[in-house]
Design a protein around this motif. Structure first.
Motif, PDB file in Angstrom:
ATOM      1  N   ASN A  76      40.353  26.388  75.620  1.00  0.00           N
ATOM      2  CA  ASN A  76      41.340  26.431  77.084  1.00  0.00           C
ATOM      3  C   ASN A  76      41.541  26.156  77.752  1.00  0.00           C
ATOM      4  O   ASN A  76      42.978  26.642  78.670  1.00  0.00           O
ATOM      5  N   PHE A  77      41.107  25.479  78.735  1.00  0.00           N
ATOM      6  CA  PHE A  77      40.549  24.830  79.828  1.00  0.00           C
ATOM      7  C   PHE A  77      41.931  23.913  79.996  1.00  0.00           C
ATOM      8  O   PHE A  77      41.813  22.844  78.806  1.00  0.00           O
ATOM      9  N   GLN A  78      42.348  23.941  81.086  1.00  0.00           N
ATOM     10  CA  GLN A  78      43.375  22.856  81.215  1.00  0.00           C
ATOM     11  C   GLN A  78      42.889  21.402  82.187  1.00  0.00           C
ATOM     12  O   GLN A  78      42.414  21.778  82.997  1.00  0.00           O
ATOM     13  N   ILE A  79      43.794  20.920  81.577  1.00  0.00           N
ATOM     14  CA  ILE A  79      42.954  19.499  82.017  1.00  0.00           C
ATOM     15  C   ILE A  79      44.511  18.791  82.179  1.00  0.00           C
ATOM     16  O   ILE A  79      45.415  18.969  81.775  1.00  0.00           O
ATOM     17  N   LYS A  80      44.914  17.982  83.413  1.00  0.00           N
ATOM     18  CA  LYS A  80      45.832  17.638  83.434  1.00  0.00           C
ATOM     19  C   LYS A  80      46.072  15.923  83.855  1.00  0.00           C
ATOM     20  O   LYS A  80      44.897  14.575  83.335  1.00  0.00           O
ATOM     21  N   CYS A  81      47.113  15.554  82.693  1.00  0.00           N
ATOM     22  CA  CYS A  81      46.892  14.252  82.142  1.00  0.00           C
ATOM     23  C   CYS A  81      47.134  13.019  83.607  1.00  0.00           C
ATOM     24  O   CYS A  81      47.910  13.411  84.047  1.00  0.00           O
ATOM     25  N   ASN A  82      46.633  12.451  83.064  1.00  0.00           N
ATOM     26  CA  ASN A  82      46.970  11.149  84.335  1.00  0.00           C
ATOM     27  C   ASN A  82      48.069  10.768  84.389  1.00  0.00           C
ATOM     28  O   ASN A  82      48.054   9.424  85.104  1.00  0.00           O
TER      29      ASN A  82
END
Length: 144
Positions: A76-82
């Motif tokens: 569920n960790f949030q990753i920023k879309c490039n």
């Protein structure tokens, strides 16, 4: 010193030892094996690696020392879309990258870069792909 005053002194000393800020105490966090005087323990407990921490993404309770490892694997960790800059859960990130219209693509035929949202336009107007395919087909026809 008489017996009564001696008993009072020792009773007072025992009482003092029970509340003295310099007495040795064990850390309140079960897995931690540190023993400090009570005054230093107050500071230690707030920074102890074995204090419990709730993951802000999945709500699992972990030791503070394990936060980095957990976040490196938390689904569920949030990753920023490039591409679009949206924050995406790790579990959905690969799927999002394959669909995001703001991701930059590289054409294998003409080596140009463009956004996925412009793929149709690129293929129909700018790419030499059709010319390459036609050329390859003509070579095959001439060889056969």
């Amino acid at each position: 010193m008489n017996v009564t005053s001696e008993a009072t002194f020792f009773t007072g000393l025992k009482e003092h030892e029970n509340f003295c800020i310099f007495r040795r105490v064990n850390c309140l966090n079960q897995e931690c094996k540190i023993e400090l005087n009570e005054q230093r323990m107050r500071e230690h407990v707030s920074k102890c690696d074995f204090r419990k921490h709730q993951c802000e993404y999945c709500n699992v309770i972990i030791y503070y020392k394990d936060i980095k490892e957990h976040e490196d694997n938390c689904q569920n960790f949030q990753i920023k879309c490039n591409g679009c800059n949206l924050m995406i859960c790790r579990i959905n990130y690969e799927k999002h990258l394959n669909e995001c219209l703001e991701i930059t693509l590289n054409c294998k035929y003409c080596s140009n870069y463009f956004l996925r949202k412009d793929l149709k336009n690129h293929n129909s107007n700018k790419c030499i792909k059709d010319q390459i395919i036609d050329y390859n087909n003509s070579i095959k026809d001439n060889i056969l």
